[in-house]
Design a protein around this motif. Structure first.
Motif, short mmCIF file in Angstrom:
data_model
loop_
_atom_site.label_atom_id
_atom_site.label_comp_id
_atom_site.label_asym_id
_atom_site.label_seq_id
_atom_site.Cartn_x
_atom_site.Cartn_y
_atom_site.Cartn_z
N ILE A 177 -3.35 3.88 10.10
CA ILE A 177 -4.44 2.08 9.52
C ILE A 177 -2.94 1.02 9.10
N ASP A 178 -3.43 0.14 10.20
CA ASP A 178 -2.25 -0.34 10.32
C ASP A 178 -3.32 -2.42 10.44
N TYR A 179 -4.32 -2.10 9.96
CA TYR A 179 -4.87 -3.54 9.98
C TYR A 179 -5.68 -4.34 8.50
N ILE A 180 -5.40 -3.20 7.56
CA ILE A 180 -5.86 -4.35 6.11
C ILE A 180 -4.71 -5.19 5.70
N PRO A 181 -5.45 -6.42 5.60
CA PRO A 181 -4.58 -7.19 4.83
C PRO A 181 -3.62 -7.40 3.81
N GLY A 182 -1.88 -7.78 4.24
CA GLY A 182 -1.33 -6.94 2.67
C GLY A 182 -1.35 -6.37 3.31
N VAL A 183 -0.97 -4.83 4.01
CA VAL A 183 -0.93 -3.28 3.83
C VAL A 183 0.25 -3.21 5.26
N LYS A 184 0.86 -3.17 5.23
CA LYS A 184 2.11 -2.50 6.92
C LYS A 184 0.84 -2.35 6.99
N SER A 185 0.91 -0.52 6.51
CA SER A 185 0.11 1.29 7.27
C SER A 185 0.34 1.44 6.16
N LEU A 186 -0.80 2.65 6.59
CA LEU A 186 -1.35 3.41 5.69
C LEU A 186 -1.38 4.84 6.93
#
Length: 478
Positions: A177-186
Protein backbone atom coordinates in the motif's frame (compact mmCIF):
# COMPACT_ATOMS: atom_id res chain seq x y z
CA UNK A 1 -14.56 40.26 33.16
CA UNK A 2 -12.31 37.17 33.40
CA UNK A 3 -13.98 33.77 33.79
CA UNK A 4 -12.44 30.40 34.51
CA UNK A 5 -13.10 28.05 31.57
CA UNK A 6 -14.78 24.75 32.27
CA UNK A 7 -14.27 21.49 30.36
CA UNK A 8 -16.18 18.22 30.53
CA UNK A 9 -14.02 15.13 30.00
CA UNK A 10 -15.45 11.71 29.20
CA UNK A 11 -13.15 8.70 29.28
CA UNK A 12 -13.66 5.62 27.12
CA UNK A 13 -14.02 2.88 29.73
CA UNK A 14 -10.95 0.73 29.22
CA UNK A 15 -7.61 0.92 31.02
CA UNK A 16 -5.61 2.07 28.02
CA UNK A 17 -8.00 4.95 27.32
CA UNK A 18 -8.73 6.05 30.88
CA UNK A 19 -5.03 6.58 31.67
CA UNK A 20 -4.27 9.25 29.02
CA UNK A 21 -7.61 11.01 29.62
CA UNK A 22 -6.74 11.31 33.31
CA UNK A 23 -3.37 12.81 32.41
CA UNK A 24 -5.06 15.27 30.04
CA UNK A 25 -7.41 16.29 32.85
CA UNK A 26 -4.44 17.04 35.12
CA UNK A 27 -2.79 18.99 32.30
CA UNK A 28 -5.90 21.09 31.69
CA UNK A 29 -6.26 21.77 35.41
CA UNK A 30 -2.66 23.02 35.48
CA UNK A 31 -3.63 25.51 32.75
CA UNK A 32 -6.41 27.01 34.86
CA UNK A 33 -9.45 25.00 33.73
CA UNK A 34 -12.18 23.84 36.05
CA UNK A 35 -13.21 20.31 35.11
CA UNK A 36 -15.90 17.70 35.24
CA UNK A 37 -14.59 14.18 34.67
CA UNK A 38 -17.20 11.59 33.70
CA UNK A 39 -16.36 7.93 34.29
CA UNK A 40 -18.50 4.80 34.08
CA UNK A 41 -19.76 3.24 37.29
CA UNK A 42 -18.20 -0.10 36.36
CA UNK A 43 -14.72 1.36 35.80
CA UNK A 44 -15.00 3.44 38.98
CA UNK A 45 -15.98 0.37 40.99
CA UNK A 46 -13.07 -1.62 39.58
CA UNK A 47 -10.59 1.18 40.33
CA UNK A 48 -11.81 1.60 43.90
CA UNK A 49 -11.79 -2.17 44.52
CA UNK A 50 -8.20 -2.35 43.27
CA UNK A 51 -7.02 0.72 45.22
CA UNK A 52 -8.67 0.40 48.66
CA UNK A 53 -6.54 3.12 50.28
CA UNK A 54 -7.74 5.79 47.86
CA UNK A 55 -10.71 8.14 48.26
CA UNK A 56 -13.74 6.10 47.22
CA UNK A 57 -15.68 9.08 45.90
CA UNK A 58 -13.08 11.07 43.96
CA UNK A 59 -10.13 9.35 42.29
CA UNK A 60 -8.47 12.73 41.63
CA UNK A 61 -8.41 13.83 45.26
CA UNK A 62 -5.08 15.46 46.06
CA UNK A 63 -3.71 15.01 42.55
CA UNK A 64 -4.91 18.17 40.78
CA UNK A 65 -3.48 21.67 41.08
CA UNK A 66 -5.92 24.12 42.59
CA UNK A 67 -9.05 23.55 44.61
CA UNK A 68 -10.83 20.22 44.41
CA UNK A 69 -14.03 22.26 44.24
CA UNK A 70 -12.94 23.17 40.69
CA UNK A 71 -12.79 19.50 39.81
CA UNK A 72 -16.03 17.53 39.74
CA UNK A 73 -16.08 13.74 39.36
CA UNK A 74 -19.23 12.07 38.02
CA UNK A 75 -20.04 8.42 37.33
CA UNK A 76 -22.71 7.13 34.94
CA UNK A 77 -23.97 3.72 33.89
CA UNK A 78 -22.69 2.18 30.67
CA UNK A 79 -26.07 0.52 30.28
CA UNK A 80 -25.11 -2.85 31.75
CA UNK A 81 -25.40 -4.17 35.34
CA UNK A 82 -22.31 -3.58 37.47
CA UNK A 83 -21.74 -7.30 38.00
CA UNK A 84 -21.99 -8.12 34.27
CA UNK A 85 -18.81 -9.67 32.81
CA UNK A 86 -17.89 -7.24 30.03
CA UNK A 87 -14.73 -9.12 29.13
CA UNK A 88 -16.60 -12.37 28.58
CA UNK A 89 -19.40 -10.64 26.64
CA UNK A 90 -17.50 -8.11 24.57
CA UNK A 91 -20.08 -7.71 21.79
CA UNK A 92 -22.82 -6.95 24.33
CA UNK A 93 -20.60 -4.32 25.95
CA UNK A 94 -19.74 -2.67 22.62
CA UNK A 95 -23.44 -2.62 21.75
CA UNK A 96 -24.21 -0.92 25.07
CA UNK A 97 -21.43 1.62 24.45
CA UNK A 98 -23.02 2.50 21.11
CA UNK A 99 -26.70 2.48 21.96
CA UNK A 100 -27.27 2.83 25.73
CA UNK A 101 -24.26 4.55 27.25
CA UNK A 102 -24.61 7.74 25.13
CA UNK A 103 -27.98 8.56 26.73
CA UNK A 104 -26.46 8.38 30.22
CA UNK A 105 -23.54 10.58 29.20
CA UNK A 106 -25.79 13.13 27.55
CA UNK A 107 -27.95 13.38 30.66
CA UNK A 108 -24.84 14.04 32.75
CA UNK A 109 -23.54 16.63 30.27
CA UNK A 110 -26.90 18.41 30.29
CA UNK A 111 -26.76 18.79 34.09
CA UNK A 112 -23.20 20.07 34.00
CA UNK A 113 -23.84 22.63 31.26
CA UNK A 114 -26.86 23.93 33.17
CA UNK A 115 -24.85 24.37 36.38
CA UNK A 116 -21.59 25.53 34.75
CA UNK A 117 -22.35 28.50 32.48
CA UNK A 118 -18.71 28.83 31.39
CA UNK A 119 -18.47 25.31 29.96
CA UNK A 120 -16.46 25.75 26.77
CA UNK A 121 -15.79 22.24 25.54
CA UNK A 122 -16.56 18.55 25.70
CA UNK A 123 -13.41 16.39 25.61
CA UNK A 124 -14.21 12.81 24.61
CA UNK A 125 -12.20 9.84 23.48
CA UNK A 126 -12.04 9.53 19.70
CA UNK A 127 -13.69 6.10 19.88
CA UNK A 128 -16.91 7.71 21.08
CA UNK A 129 -19.77 7.55 18.60
CA UNK A 130 -21.92 10.25 20.21
CA UNK A 131 -19.69 13.19 21.15
CA UNK A 132 -20.13 15.48 18.13
CA UNK A 133 -23.93 15.41 18.40
CA UNK A 134 -23.89 16.10 22.15
CA UNK A 135 -21.43 18.98 21.78
CA UNK A 136 -23.53 20.54 19.00
CA UNK A 137 -26.73 20.12 21.00
CA UNK A 138 -25.33 22.11 23.92
CA UNK A 139 -23.42 24.64 21.84
CA UNK A 140 -19.92 23.77 23.07
CA UNK A 141 -16.73 22.84 21.25
CA UNK A 142 -15.90 19.17 20.72
CA UNK A 143 -12.31 18.20 21.53
CA UNK A 144 -11.44 14.64 20.54
CA UNK A 145 -8.61 12.79 22.31
CA UNK A 146 -6.81 10.36 20.02
CA UNK A 147 -5.02 7.84 22.26
CA UNK A 148 -3.17 5.88 19.57
CA UNK A 149 -0.42 6.49 17.03
CA UNK A 150 -0.86 9.18 14.39
CA UNK A 151 -0.25 6.46 11.79
CA UNK A 152 -3.39 4.64 12.91
CA UNK A 153 -5.48 7.79 12.64
CA UNK A 154 -4.03 8.55 9.20
CA UNK A 155 -5.02 5.09 7.97
CA UNK A 156 -8.56 5.38 9.33
CA UNK A 157 -8.97 8.83 7.78
CA UNK A 158 -8.04 7.33 4.41
CA UNK A 159 -10.01 4.11 4.76
CA UNK A 160 -11.90 5.06 1.60
CA UNK A 161 -8.66 4.76 -0.38
CA UNK A 162 -8.11 1.25 0.96
CA UNK A 163 -11.62 0.33 -0.23
CA UNK A 164 -11.16 1.96 -3.62
CA UNK A 165 -7.91 0.05 -4.12
CA UNK A 166 -9.35 -3.26 -2.85
CA UNK A 167 -6.86 -3.62 0.01
CA UNK A 168 -9.68 -4.28 2.48
CA UNK A 169 -12.67 -6.58 2.24
CA UNK A 170 -14.30 -7.42 -0.09
CA UNK A 171 -11.02 -6.80 -1.95
CA UNK A 172 -8.26 -9.40 -2.14
CA UNK A 173 -5.12 -7.39 -2.91
CA UNK A 174 -2.11 -8.18 -0.73
CA UNK A 175 0.55 -6.06 -2.42
CA UNK A 176 2.21 -2.99 -0.90
CA UNK A 177 0.00 0.00 0.00
CA UNK A 178 1.77 3.16 -1.16
CA UNK A 179 -0.98 5.73 -1.73
CA UNK A 180 -1.95 6.89 1.80
CA UNK A 181 -0.78 10.49 2.36
CA UNK A 182 2.09 10.68 4.82
CA UNK A 183 2.89 6.96 4.64
CA UNK A 184 5.65 5.66 2.38
CA UNK A 185 4.43 2.09 2.37
CA UNK A 186 2.40 -0.46 4.33
CA UNK A 187 1.82 -4.17 4.10
CA UNK A 188 -1.74 -5.37 4.56
CA UNK A 189 -0.47 -7.13 7.70
CA UNK A 190 0.47 -3.68 9.06
CA UNK A 191 -3.16 -2.56 9.00
CA UNK A 192 -5.22 -2.55 12.17
CA UNK A 193 -6.67 -6.00 12.82
CA UNK A 194 -10.22 -4.87 12.06
CA UNK A 195 -9.16 -3.82 8.56
CA UNK A 196 -7.58 -7.23 7.94
CA UNK A 197 -10.84 -9.10 8.53
CA UNK A 198 -13.19 -10.42 5.85
CA UNK A 199 -16.37 -9.43 7.70
CA UNK A 200 -16.68 -5.64 7.98
CA UNK A 201 -20.20 -5.73 9.42
CA UNK A 202 -19.50 -6.84 13.01
CA UNK A 203 -20.52 -4.75 16.01
CA UNK A 204 -16.84 -3.80 16.46
CA UNK A 205 -16.66 -2.48 12.91
CA UNK A 206 -19.91 -0.56 13.35
CA UNK A 207 -18.43 1.07 16.43
CA UNK A 208 -15.12 1.97 14.76
CA UNK A 209 -16.66 3.37 11.59
CA UNK A 210 -19.20 5.28 13.68
CA UNK A 211 -16.35 6.76 15.68
CA UNK A 212 -14.49 7.82 12.53
CA UNK A 213 -17.58 9.66 11.31
CA UNK A 214 -17.95 11.28 14.71
CA UNK A 215 -14.40 12.48 15.42
CA UNK A 216 -14.09 13.75 11.86
CA UNK A 217 -16.51 16.46 12.98
CA UNK A 218 -14.42 17.48 16.01
CA UNK A 219 -13.34 21.10 16.38
CA UNK A 220 -9.95 19.98 17.71
CA UNK A 221 -8.16 16.63 17.92
CA UNK A 222 -5.48 16.15 20.57
CA UNK A 223 -3.13 13.22 20.07
CA UNK A 224 -1.02 11.19 22.48
CA UNK A 225 2.01 11.14 20.21
CA UNK A 226 4.98 13.36 19.37
CA UNK A 227 5.22 15.07 15.99
CA UNK A 228 8.96 14.38 15.58
CA UNK A 229 8.29 10.68 16.16
CA UNK A 230 5.70 10.58 13.35
CA UNK A 231 6.45 13.68 11.23
CA UNK A 232 5.01 12.67 7.85
CA UNK A 233 1.75 11.24 9.15
CA UNK A 234 1.29 14.21 11.46
CA UNK A 235 1.59 16.62 8.51
CA UNK A 236 -0.81 14.55 6.43
CA UNK A 237 -3.44 14.60 9.19
CA UNK A 238 -2.99 18.32 9.84
CA UNK A 239 -3.75 18.92 6.16
CA UNK A 240 -7.23 17.46 6.75
CA UNK A 241 -8.23 18.31 10.34
CA UNK A 242 -7.13 20.50 13.32
CA UNK A 243 -4.64 18.08 14.91
CA UNK A 244 -2.34 18.77 17.87
CA UNK A 245 0.29 16.27 19.05
CA UNK A 246 0.68 16.66 22.84
CA UNK A 247 2.17 13.35 24.00
CA UNK A 248 3.38 11.41 25.75
CA UNK A 249 0.47 11.51 28.20
CA UNK A 250 1.67 9.59 31.24
CA UNK A 251 3.15 10.73 34.58
CA UNK A 252 6.88 11.20 34.20
CA UNK A 253 9.53 10.98 36.87
CA UNK A 254 7.24 9.22 39.35
CA UNK A 255 7.04 5.63 40.53
CA UNK A 256 3.35 5.83 41.43
CA UNK A 257 0.53 7.33 39.40
CA UNK A 258 -0.86 10.45 41.16
CA UNK A 259 -4.39 9.32 40.28
CA UNK A 260 -5.62 5.80 40.92
CA UNK A 261 -6.55 4.28 37.56
CA UNK A 262 -5.47 0.65 37.84
CA UNK A 263 -8.31 -1.81 37.27
CA UNK A 264 -6.50 -4.59 39.14
CA UNK A 265 -4.57 -4.64 42.40
CA UNK A 266 -0.90 -3.95 41.71
CA UNK A 267 1.85 -6.21 43.00
CA UNK A 268 5.07 -4.46 44.02
CA UNK A 269 7.86 -6.31 42.23
CA UNK A 270 10.66 -3.93 43.20
CA UNK A 271 12.26 -6.09 45.88
CA UNK A 272 12.45 -9.06 43.50
CA UNK A 273 13.85 -6.89 40.70
CA UNK A 274 16.44 -5.47 43.09
CA UNK A 275 17.99 -8.95 43.38
CA UNK A 276 18.59 -9.26 39.63
CA UNK A 277 21.55 -7.94 37.59
CA UNK A 278 21.02 -4.88 35.41
CA UNK A 279 19.38 -5.67 32.08
CA UNK A 280 18.82 -9.34 32.91
CA UNK A 281 15.02 -9.45 33.29
CA UNK A 282 12.46 -9.80 30.52
CA UNK A 283 9.20 -8.01 31.32
CA UNK A 284 6.16 -9.74 29.79
CA UNK A 285 2.73 -8.15 29.59
CA UNK A 286 -0.03 -8.35 27.00
CA UNK A 287 -1.97 -5.36 28.26
CA UNK A 288 -5.32 -4.71 29.85
CA UNK A 289 -7.82 -5.55 27.13
CA UNK A 290 -6.95 -8.03 24.38
CA UNK A 291 -7.20 -11.79 24.83
CA UNK A 292 -4.73 -14.46 23.84
CA UNK A 293 -5.55 -18.08 23.04
CA UNK A 294 -4.53 -20.70 25.56
CA UNK A 295 -2.46 -22.56 22.95
CA UNK A 296 -0.48 -19.38 22.20
CA UNK A 297 -0.02 -18.60 25.88
CA UNK A 298 1.29 -22.11 26.61
CA UNK A 299 3.67 -21.99 23.64
CA UNK A 300 5.02 -18.60 24.73
CA UNK A 301 5.40 -19.88 28.30
CA UNK A 302 7.41 -22.86 27.08
CA UNK A 303 9.53 -20.59 24.90
CA UNK A 304 10.29 -18.31 27.86
CA UNK A 305 11.18 -21.36 29.94
CA UNK A 306 13.44 -22.64 27.18
CA UNK A 307 15.26 -19.29 26.90
CA UNK A 308 16.56 -19.50 30.45
CA UNK A 309 16.14 -15.75 31.13
CA UNK A 310 14.86 -14.11 34.30
CA UNK A 311 11.36 -12.77 33.74
CA UNK A 312 8.49 -10.84 35.28
CA UNK A 313 5.15 -11.85 33.72
CA UNK A 314 1.85 -10.05 34.17
CA UNK A 315 -1.12 -12.34 33.56
CA UNK A 316 -4.41 -10.62 34.30
CA UNK A 317 -7.36 -12.86 35.35
CA UNK A 318 -9.12 -12.69 31.95
CA UNK A 319 -5.99 -12.92 29.79
CA UNK A 320 -7.39 -16.02 28.08
CA UNK A 321 -10.93 -15.89 29.47
CA UNK A 322 -12.76 -14.96 32.65
CA UNK A 323 -13.60 -18.66 32.82
CA UNK A 324 -9.90 -19.58 32.94
CA UNK A 325 -8.18 -17.25 35.43
CA UNK A 326 -5.03 -19.41 35.78
CA UNK A 327 -4.22 -20.56 32.23
CA UNK A 328 -0.53 -21.50 32.62
CA UNK A 329 0.48 -25.17 32.58
CA UNK A 330 0.29 -26.69 36.06
CA UNK A 331 4.01 -27.44 36.30
CA UNK A 332 5.21 -24.15 34.76
CA UNK A 333 5.38 -21.97 37.86
CA UNK A 334 7.27 -24.61 39.80
CA UNK A 335 9.78 -25.16 36.99
CA UNK A 336 10.70 -21.44 36.70
CA UNK A 337 10.32 -20.40 40.34
CA UNK A 338 14.04 -19.64 40.79
CA UNK A 339 14.10 -17.03 37.99
CA UNK A 340 10.57 -15.70 37.66
CA UNK A 341 7.84 -13.69 39.29
CA UNK A 342 4.31 -14.00 37.91
CA UNK A 343 1.68 -11.46 39.03
CA UNK A 344 -1.87 -10.49 38.14
CA UNK A 345 -0.99 -6.80 37.63
CA UNK A 346 1.76 -4.35 38.49
CA UNK A 347 2.76 -0.71 38.02
CA UNK A 348 4.23 -0.79 34.54
CA UNK A 349 6.00 2.58 34.82
CA UNK A 350 7.80 1.38 37.95
CA UNK A 351 8.81 -1.87 36.29
CA UNK A 352 10.06 -0.29 33.06
CA UNK A 353 12.12 2.25 35.00
CA UNK A 354 13.96 -0.44 36.97
CA UNK A 355 17.57 -1.07 35.81
CA UNK A 356 17.07 -4.86 35.96
CA UNK A 357 14.67 -4.74 33.00
CA UNK A 358 16.42 -5.52 29.71
CA UNK A 359 13.50 -6.12 27.35
CA UNK A 360 9.73 -6.03 27.04
CA UNK A 361 7.66 -8.81 25.43
CA UNK A 362 4.55 -6.83 24.59
CA UNK A 363 1.24 -6.79 22.75
CA UNK A 364 2.32 -3.41 21.29
CA UNK A 365 -0.46 -1.32 22.83
CA UNK A 366 0.27 2.37 22.28
CA UNK A 367 0.66 3.25 25.97
CA UNK A 368 3.06 0.33 26.46
CA UNK A 369 4.98 1.31 23.34
CA UNK A 370 5.67 4.91 24.29
CA UNK A 371 6.26 4.05 27.96
CA UNK A 372 8.88 1.49 26.91
CA UNK A 373 10.56 3.94 24.54
CA UNK A 374 10.56 6.61 27.28
CA UNK A 375 12.43 4.22 29.60
CA UNK A 376 14.80 2.97 26.90
CA UNK A 377 13.59 -0.66 26.96
CA UNK A 378 13.66 -2.53 23.60
CA UNK A 379 10.55 -4.45 22.59
CA UNK A 380 9.63 -7.92 21.41
CA UNK A 381 6.34 -7.64 19.55
CA UNK A 382 3.35 -9.97 19.71
CA UNK A 383 0.33 -7.90 18.61
CA UNK A 384 -3.10 -9.30 19.40
CA UNK A 385 -5.74 -6.79 18.32
CA UNK A 386 -6.64 -3.53 16.58
CA UNK A 387 -3.84 -0.86 16.42
CA UNK A 388 -1.20 -3.21 17.85
CA UNK A 389 -0.28 -4.55 14.39
CA UNK A 390 0.29 -1.02 13.11
CA UNK A 391 2.32 -0.12 16.20
CA UNK A 392 4.48 -3.18 15.49
CA UNK A 393 5.37 -1.65 12.10
CA UNK A 394 6.49 1.55 13.82
CA UNK A 395 8.51 -0.35 16.42
CA UNK A 396 10.22 -2.82 14.09
CA UNK A 397 10.35 -1.20 10.64
CA UNK A 398 10.35 2.56 11.24
CA UNK A 399 12.05 3.17 14.58
CA UNK A 400 13.96 -0.14 14.71
CA UNK A 401 13.64 -0.45 18.48
CA UNK A 402 12.31 -4.00 18.59
CA UNK A 403 11.72 -7.34 16.86
CA UNK A 404 8.80 -9.55 15.88
CA UNK A 405 8.27 -12.38 18.34
CA UNK A 406 7.25 -14.70 15.52
CA UNK A 407 7.50 -14.10 11.79
CA UNK A 408 4.58 -16.39 11.06
CA UNK A 409 1.84 -18.00 13.11
CA UNK A 410 1.30 -20.33 14.81
CA UNK A 411 3.82 -19.24 17.39
CA UNK A 412 6.37 -21.92 18.32
CA UNK A 413 8.34 -22.20 21.55
CA UNK A 414 11.66 -22.59 19.70
CA UNK A 415 11.25 -19.28 17.88
CA UNK A 416 10.06 -17.57 21.08
CA UNK A 417 13.23 -18.73 22.82
CA UNK A 418 15.46 -17.62 19.95
CA UNK A 419 13.88 -14.16 19.74
CA UNK A 420 14.15 -13.63 23.51
CA UNK A 421 17.82 -14.56 23.40
CA UNK A 422 18.30 -12.18 20.46
CA UNK A 423 16.61 -9.32 22.33
CA UNK A 424 18.43 -9.89 25.60
CA UNK A 425 21.84 -10.67 24.11
CA UNK A 426 24.42 -7.99 24.88
CA UNK A 427 25.55 -7.24 21.32
CA UNK A 428 22.10 -7.06 19.73
CA UNK A 429 20.68 -5.21 22.72
CA UNK A 430 23.33 -2.54 22.25
CA UNK A 431 22.20 -1.89 18.66
CA UNK A 432 18.57 -1.65 19.67
CA UNK A 433 19.38 0.54 22.62
CA UNK A 434 21.17 3.03 20.35
CA UNK A 435 17.98 3.40 18.30
CA UNK A 436 15.73 3.51 21.34
CA UNK A 437 17.97 6.11 22.96
CA UNK A 438 17.40 8.37 19.95
CA UNK A 439 13.62 7.84 20.15
CA UNK A 440 13.68 8.43 23.90
CA UNK A 441 15.46 11.76 23.40
CA UNK A 442 12.74 12.80 20.94
CA UNK A 443 10.08 12.13 23.58
CA UNK A 444 12.02 13.90 26.31
CA UNK A 445 12.65 17.00 24.19
CA UNK A 446 8.98 17.23 23.18
CA UNK A 447 7.82 17.73 26.78
CA UNK A 448 10.33 20.42 27.72
CA UNK A 449 9.06 23.99 28.01
CA UNK A 450 10.11 24.76 24.44
CA UNK A 451 9.30 21.29 23.14
CA UNK A 452 6.79 20.58 20.40
CA UNK A 453 4.19 18.87 22.61
CA UNK A 454 4.15 21.70 25.15
CA UNK A 455 4.01 24.31 22.41
CA UNK A 456 1.24 22.42 20.63
CA UNK A 457 -0.78 22.20 23.82
CA UNK A 458 -0.40 25.94 24.39
CA UNK A 459 -1.47 26.54 20.77
CA UNK A 460 -4.55 24.40 21.36
CA UNK A 461 -5.47 26.41 24.49
CA UNK A 462 -4.99 29.65 22.56
CA UNK A 463 -7.06 28.46 19.60
CA UNK A 464 -9.82 27.17 21.89
CA UNK A 465 -9.86 30.46 23.77
CA UNK A 466 -10.15 32.45 20.52
CA UNK A 467 -12.95 30.21 19.32
CA UNK A 468 -14.90 30.45 22.57
CA UNK A 469 -14.51 34.22 22.85
CA UNK A 470 -15.66 34.62 19.27
CA UNK A 471 -18.60 32.31 19.86
CA UNK A 472 -19.77 33.62 23.22
CA UNK A 473 -18.15 37.06 23.45
CA UNK A 474 -16.56 36.01 26.75
CA UNK A 475 -13.03 36.48 28.08
CA UNK A 476 -11.50 33.46 29.77
CA UNK A 477 -8.62 33.42 32.20
CA UNK A 478 -6.38 30.56 31.07
Amino acid sequence: MMNKPHAILVAYPTQGHVNPMVQLAIKLASKGFSLTFINTESIHKQIISSNPTRDTSHIFSGAVNGSISDFEYVTVSDGLPLEYDRSLNLDHWIGAMMHTYPAHVEAAVAKVVKLKPFTCCLVADSYSVWASNVAKKYGIFYVSLWTEAALVLDIYLHYHLLKENAHVAPGTRRDIIDYIPGVKSLKTTDLMSYLQEDDMTSISHQSIFGAIDDFSQADFILSNTVQELEPDTTKAIQAKIPFYTIGPLFPRGVTKRPVATSLWAESDCTQWLDTKPNGSVLYVSFGSYAHISKDELVEIANGIKLSGVNFLWVIRPDMVSSDDPDPLPLEFKNEVRDRAIIVMWTNQLTVLSHPAIGGFLTHCGWNSTIESVWHGVPLLCFPLLTDQFTNRKLIVDDWKVGYYLCDEKPVKKEEVSQKIELLMRESMGARLKKNIKDAKQILEKAVTIDGSSEQNFDDFIKDLKIGVEKKLSLSFDC
